[in-house]
Scaffold this active site. Structure first.
Site, short mmCIF file in Angstrom:
data_model
loop_
_atom_site.label_atom_id
_atom_site.label_comp_id
_atom_site.label_asym_id
_atom_site.label_seq_id
_atom_site.Cartn_x
_atom_site.Cartn_y
_atom_site.Cartn_z
N ASP A 194 43.07 29.08 -5.36
CA ASP A 194 42.09 28.90 -4.25
C ASP A 194 41.39 27.32 -4.69
OD1 ASP A 194 41.21 29.45 -6.86
OD2 ASP A 194 39.33 30.72 -6.03
N HIS A 222 39.61 27.02 -17.21
CA HIS A 222 40.34 28.35 -16.85
C HIS A 222 41.83 28.32 -16.27
CE1 HIS A 222 36.36 30.27 -17.06
NE2 HIS A 222 35.94 29.21 -16.21
C1 BDR Z 1 37.86 31.40 -12.19
O1 BDR Z 1 36.82 31.33 -10.85
C2 BDR Z 1 37.13 30.13 -10.08
O2 BDR Z 1 35.69 29.55 -9.83
C3 BDR Z 1 37.89 29.25 -10.74
O3 BDR Z 1 38.82 28.38 -10.31
C4 BDR Z 1 38.77 30.08 -11.84
O4 BDR Z 1 40.12 30.33 -11.26
C5 BDR Z 1 36.98 31.50 -13.11
O5 BDR Z 1 36.48 32.66 -13.42
CA CA Z 2 40.49 29.27 -9.26
#
Ligand code: BDR
Ligand code: CA
Length: 330
Positions: A21, A251
């Site tokens: 995303d 992340h």
């Molecule tokens: C996840 O949420 C999104 O904002 C980041 O891209 C990551 O995949 C972290 O909680």
């Molecule tokens: Ca993400």
């Protein structure tokens, strides 16, 4: 019966599908997978999360253009399975997901298939070999499972960035953003019979990119690293409110590196994980039964997920070094 993880890699580059995303940390994961010689990035699908699936595809195509890649990009689901799309995360990733950096748009169009169908096609073309990495809400994977019930037997392994076993949530006290973005889809992904790895907040909050790393990216020789450095300005601003200093959690890149086996967790028990799909304060939480963490065999009854609890590698340094090597398209 839980299918076991494939273990050592197959010969040749790892056939990989990324569902994302895009998103600033998704962008780093994308370029990392694109550049690593051990990885053959066969396709990318986009889903609504940080931005809409359509915007995520525009961002993904623009980033791939920057590095001269023609990897197919397919637009995926606009809405979660059972709730309305919440509108994204402009305060984290900027309005368009690129930290308010204007990327030159790509002239390339998204693939004619949508993301679930692209995933299914790649899995059928490479039976037993495809590694699936998901760094956004799990809507596309859940839709693909509905369309092709044999999908779990066709893919080698699924790795998700999402959830939290022992750590608190980040979007609610209980829930991590990707799981909260579509809890019903996440429940379907956890219920499917495929080797699944959860790279959640337990580890992703521990691996951080600092202002010093960003400085290296900004002064890098090649344009892709410099663009990522610019995008990170917004992300590091956001993280001041979380960590008290300019440094962000890695992340999605960490999940990507684990998903292709380039980072090996130091602690990752296979246990039972259940997604909270109630409407209470626990909605979107991942309840990991860590009572089963002490032994690998015999497996805990109902164990369905390898939960990453520790990663000892200095991943941020490796990630930045990789990003710095990526030549621009020009
Ligand atoms: C996840 O949420 C999104 O904002 C980041 O891209 C990551 O995949 C972290 O909680
Ligand atoms: Ca993400």
């Amino acid at each position: 019966m839980t299918r076991v993880h494939p273990g050592p890699r197959d010969a040749g580059p790892i056939k990989t599908y990324l569902d994302c995303d895009t998103g600033i940390d998704d962008a780093m994961a994308l370029l990392y997978l694109h550049h690593r010689p051990e990885v053959d990035l066969l396709g990318v699908g986009t889903v609504s999360g940080n931005v809409t699936s359509a915007q995520a595809a525009r961002n993904t195509l623009a980033l791939l253009e920057l590095v001269g890649s023609s990897t197919p990009v397919a637009v995926g689901e606009r809405d979660p399975l059972a709730q309305a799309f919440a509108g994204g995360a402009p305060s984290v990733h900027g309005r368009a997901g690129t930290g308010n950096v204007q990327l030159p748009p790509s002239a390339r169009l998204p693939h004619e298939l949508d993301a679930p169908d692209l995933l299914i096609r790649l899995a059928r073309e490479h039976p037993g070999a495809l590694r699936v990495i998901a760094t956004g809400p799990l809507t596309n994977l859940a839709v693909a499972l509905r369309r092709e019930p044999e999908l779990p037997g066709l893919v080698a392994e699924v790795t998700i960035m999402g959830g939290a076993a022992l750590a608190p949530g980040n979007i609610t006290p209980a829930a991590e953003a990707n799981i909260a973005g579509d809890p019903e889809a996440a429940a379907a992904v956890f219920a499917a019979d495929w080797p699944l790895t959860m790279v959640g907040l337990d580890v992703t909050m521990q691996h951080r990119l600092t202002e010093e790393h960003r400085g290296k990216l900004l002064t890098g020789e090649h344009e892709p690293a410099r663009v990522i450095g610019q995008m990170l300005d917004r992300y590091l601003d956001f993280y001041v409110g979380i960590f008290g200093v300019r440094g962000c959690a890695l992340h999605d890149p960490l999940a990507a590196a684990i998903g292709v086996g380039l980072v090996v967790p130091s602690l990752a028990p296979t246990v039972r994980v259940e997604v909270d799909t109630t409407t209470g304060p626990g909605r979107g939480g991942t309840v990991a039964d860590l009572r089963g963490q002490y032994v690998d065999y015999p497996a805990q009854e109902g164990a369905n997920c390898r939960v990453v609890l520790a990663v000892d590698d200095a991943f941020a340094d490796d990630l930045v070094a990789t990003l710095l090597q990526i030549p621009g398209a020009g």
